[in-house]
Design a protein around this motif. Structure first.
Motif, PDB file in Angstrom:
ATOM      1  N   THR A 166      34.822  28.667  38.737  1.00 32.26           N
ATOM      2  CA  THR A 166      35.109  29.762  39.263  1.00 32.26           C
ATOM      3  C   THR A 166      36.216  30.638  38.317  1.00 32.26           C
ATOM      4  OG1 THR A 166      35.839  31.523  41.272  1.00 32.26           O
ATOM      5  CG2 THR A 166      36.981  29.426  40.821  1.00 32.26           C
ATOM      6  N   VAL A 167      36.669  32.353  38.510  1.00 36.92           N
ATOM      7  CA  VAL A 167      37.649  32.549  37.934  1.00 36.92           C
ATOM      8  C   VAL A 167      39.569  32.875  38.929  1.00 36.92           C
ATOM      9  CG1 VAL A 167      38.361  34.664  36.740  1.00 36.92           C
ATOM     10  CG2 VAL A 167      36.352  33.721  36.188  1.00 36.92           C
ATOM     11  N   GLY A 168      40.432  32.690  38.324  1.00 41.54           N
ATOM     12  CA  GLY A 168      41.224  32.254  38.858  1.00 41.54           C
ATOM     13  C   GLY A 168      42.015  33.651  39.196  1.00 41.54           C
ATOM     14  N   ARG A 169      42.721  33.962  39.653  1.00 42.71           N
ATOM     15  CA  ARG A 169      43.290  35.094  40.571  1.00 42.71           C
ATOM     16  C   ARG A 169      45.204  34.860  40.367  1.00 42.71           C
ATOM     17  NH1 ARG A 169      40.472  39.058  43.765  1.00 42.71           N
ATOM     18  NH2 ARG A 169      38.151  38.481  42.937  1.00 42.71           N
ATOM     19  N   TYR A 170      45.691  35.254  38.885  1.00 44.51           N
ATOM     20  CA  TYR A 170      47.339  35.081  38.507  1.00 44.51           C
ATOM     21  C   TYR A 170      48.044  36.184  39.171  1.00 44.51           C
ATOM     22  CZ  TYR A 170      44.607  32.176  35.515  1.00 44.51           C
ATOM     23  OH  TYR A 170      43.888  31.254  34.848  1.00 44.51           O
TER      24      TYR A 170
END
Length: 312
Positions: A166-170
């Motif tokens: 998945t794509v992380g949220r920073y």
């Protein structure tokens, strides 16, 4: 070139681990030097081509796990076996155990909130890939450092995201601001608010505890001046998500807490699965306070720390 090295390291590993050739025999057979064989074996381990599991029939920590669940009203306790009672060995052991546990329980649609620090970074390094749908990874607190000390904030989110495809949220902010007004202004930003809201929605939180010792990572990051540090060390025993608490699990400095960016401890307590990954003698007091404050309902620790937590 890299592919050739991968192939050679795998061939060397098969001869060494499966065919019981000595390193010198492999060197002779493949026309390599013995140091090269040794380096290729190490390379195979680092790349994950070789994974060593040790089955220990003597290791059984179930009674310790049950006792901790009962004493601290925990849903789950996972105890890793550490071969030595040292901070480094304990960190290695609990990181692997925590990674395996998260791999086991993670499911489609989970929102996993993560904190940063060396313990969670080591856990992230040990995560195995699991093909799931709709998993989201979100950073629970700011992680930009004012110093050269690495928080591993970016790396943690990146590695967790890779493990679950998945794509992380920073959260691209410092963990603390100089004033409450500045922090509140920043939190009104549409993008920042969205990430903070996602952190609040997370059903799984993965975190550790910090200490208030002079060498604690949070003190080395440049956020806290001497005056605040003295207050913290007089009142607090540890921190979770950079929020300092006392021996009873109560916030010890409300003004500092209001300048901190990220999930609040009361919000953390609302999570379905609150996974505390922590161990070692230096963290005993902080872990006890965190459990008394009911910030975790799942504990991953080691046998030495477990025995200390059961005392008194």
């Amino acid at each position: 070139m890299e592919q050739n090295k991968d192939r050679l390291s795998i061939d060397v590993a098969k001869l060494y681990y499966k065919s019981d050739y000595s390193q010198q025999q492999i060197a002779n057979k493949l026309n390599l030097s013995r140091p090269t064989v040794s380096r290729l074996l190490q390379y195979a381990k680092e790349k994950g081509f070789v994974q060593i599991n040790i089955a220990d029939p003597i290791e059984d920590n179930s009674s310790l796990e049950e006792a901790l669940c009962e004493k601290y009203n925990l849903d789950v306790v996972k105890i890793a076996y550490a071969p030595l009672n040292t901070t480094n060995e304990i960190k290695k052991s609990i990181s692997i155990k925590a990674a395996d546990y998260l791999h086991e329980i993670a499911k489609d649609g989970d929102i996993i909130g993560v904190c940063w620090g060396t313990t969670i970074y080591n856990m992230a390094l040990n995560l195995k890939h699991k093909a799931l749908k709709g998993v989201q990874i979100v950073q629970l607190k700011g992680g930009i450092s004012h110093s050269q000390s690495n928080t591993y904030a970016y790396e943690v989110v990146e590695l967790f995201s890779e493990a679950f495809s998945t794509v992380g949220r920073y959260l691209p902010l410092p963990v603390m601001f100089d004033t409450v007004q500045i922090k509140e202004l920043i939190e009104k930003d549409k993008h920042i608010k969205k990430i903070l809201d996602l952190g609040r929605q997370a059903n799984i939180a993965v975190f550790t505890v910090g200490t208030v010792k002079n060498d604690a990572l949070l003190f080395r990051l440049g956020y806290i001046d001497k005056k605040d540090r003295d207050i913290i060390q007089n009142r607090a025993v540890g921190d979770i998500c950079s929020r300092f608490f006392d021996a009873q699990g109560n916030i010890c400095d409300k003004e500092l807490d209001e300048r901190t960016v990220g999930i609040k401890l009361e919000e953390l307590k609302a999570k379905e699965k609150r996974i505390l990954v922590a161990g070692s003698q230096r963290k005993i007091t902080a872990i006890k306070a965190a459990l008394k404050g009911e910030f975790a309902n799942i504990l991953v620790t080691d046998q030495y720390t477990a025995e200390e937590l059961l005392k008194d």
